[in-house]
Design an enzyme around this catalytic site. Structure first.
Site, PDB file in Angstrom:
ATOM      1  N   HIS A 122      26.291  11.996  54.287  1.00  0.00           N
ATOM      2  CA  HIS A 122      25.522  10.758  54.384  1.00  0.00           C
ATOM      3  C   HIS A 122      24.041  11.089  54.463  1.00  0.00           C
ATOM      4  O   HIS A 122      23.647  12.105  55.042  1.00  0.00           O
ATOM      5  CB  HIS A 122      25.917   9.967  55.643  1.00  0.00           C
ATOM      6  CG  HIS A 122      27.210   9.238  55.508  1.00  0.00           C
ATOM      7  ND1 HIS A 122      27.305   7.983  54.946  1.00  0.00           N
ATOM      8  CD2 HIS A 122      28.471   9.583  55.852  1.00  0.00           C
ATOM      9  CE1 HIS A 122      28.576   7.588  54.960  1.00  0.00           C
ATOM     10  NE2 HIS A 122      29.301   8.536  55.502  1.00  0.00           N
ATOM     11  N   ALA A 169      38.138  33.600  59.277  1.00  0.00           N
ATOM     12  CA  ALA A 169      38.370  32.501  60.210  1.00  0.00           C
ATOM     13  C   ALA A 169      37.074  32.086  60.898  1.00  0.00           C
ATOM     14  O   ALA A 169      36.253  32.924  61.281  1.00  0.00           O
ATOM     15  CB  ALA A 169      39.413  32.915  61.246  1.00  0.00           C
ATOM     16  N   LYS A 189      28.473  34.879  54.917  1.00  0.00           N
ATOM     17  CA  LYS A 189      27.824  35.866  54.063  1.00  0.00           C
ATOM     18  C   LYS A 189      28.877  36.825  53.519  1.00  0.00           C
ATOM     19  O   LYS A 189      29.861  37.140  54.202  1.00  0.00           O
ATOM     20  CB  LYS A 189      26.767  36.637  54.849  1.00  0.00           C
ATOM     21  CG  LYS A 189      25.605  35.772  55.304  1.00  0.00           C
ATOM     22  CD  LYS A 189      24.569  36.592  56.041  1.00  0.00           C
ATOM     23  CE  LYS A 189      23.399  35.712  56.480  1.00  0.00           C
ATOM     24  NZ  LYS A 189      22.364  36.496  57.210  1.00  0.00           N
TER      25      LYS A 189
END
Length: 204
Positions: A122, A169, A189
């Protein structure tokens, strides 16, 4: 121009269509839409599974496809309200994950638990209007074949993840990840890349 496109481009018709398809103050389709429209509009591959406790907020005005032998696990939310959601074959969407279009997921992809993949944002720039009322920003997410995404990761709008890459994770992916890479962290990264010459995953 198709009927759906005509409705999308006409604000009055769009408002009427929304009232017919979506209950007031809700973001999921009415029961009659789920039972009588969606089965004819959306594509489900042979042997695909959508668990009973998943939330399928899919609408007939955008596409939803689930490939052959793919699985949407319990407590997953799929939403194509602002863009198509296309899921390839032999792909698993893990427990508690959220997928909001526009998203394209390839074949043999693994999404672990509690992953958010959202092509929706948004606007927030106008300080006189709440972000919830500002313009929706939609950017396609593309997840290539054979990708593995670890638990509790977030894939942000506009990102492309290349073939056979791994996302560790808890990572937050804000930029494209090339194919045959391992990426971790917030922001994610690349820490390893496969070398066809060495036939090994080399640290970067």
């Amino acid at each position: 121009m198709s009927l759906i496109n005509k409705i999308k481009e006409n604000p009055k018709l769009k408002k009427i269509a929304h009232r017919l398809l979506i209950p007031a103050n809700d973001h999921r389709p009415r029961l009659w839409v789920r039972l009588f429209l969606n089965p004819f509009k959306h594509k489900r591959g042979k042997g695909s599974v959508v668990r009973f406790n998943s939330r399928m907020d899919v609408f007939p005005f955008n596409n939803f496809e689930l490939g052959t032998r793919s699985v949407i696990e319990d407590f997953v939310t799929i939403n194509n309200g602002v863009g198509d959601v296309i899921i390839g074959a032999h792909t698993m969407i893990g427990i508690g994950s959220v997928v909001i279009g526009p998203v394209k997921i390839g074949d043999h992809v693994m999404l672990a638990q509690n992953i958010v993949v959202s092509g929706l944002n948004h606007g927030y720039e106008d300080v006189n209007i709440p972000p919830s009322l500002q313009k929706e920003i939609r950017k396609q997410i593309t997840i290539g074949d054979e990708v593995w995404i670890g638990a509790n990761s977030v894939i942000t709008a506009g990102v492309t993840i290349g073939k056979h890459s791994v996302i560790g994770a808890g990572s937050v992916v804000t930029k494209d990840i090339p194919e045959f890479c391992v990426a971790v962290g917030n922001p994610a990264k690349v820490v390893k890349k496969y070398s066809a010459t060495d036939k090994a995953w080399n640290k970067l």
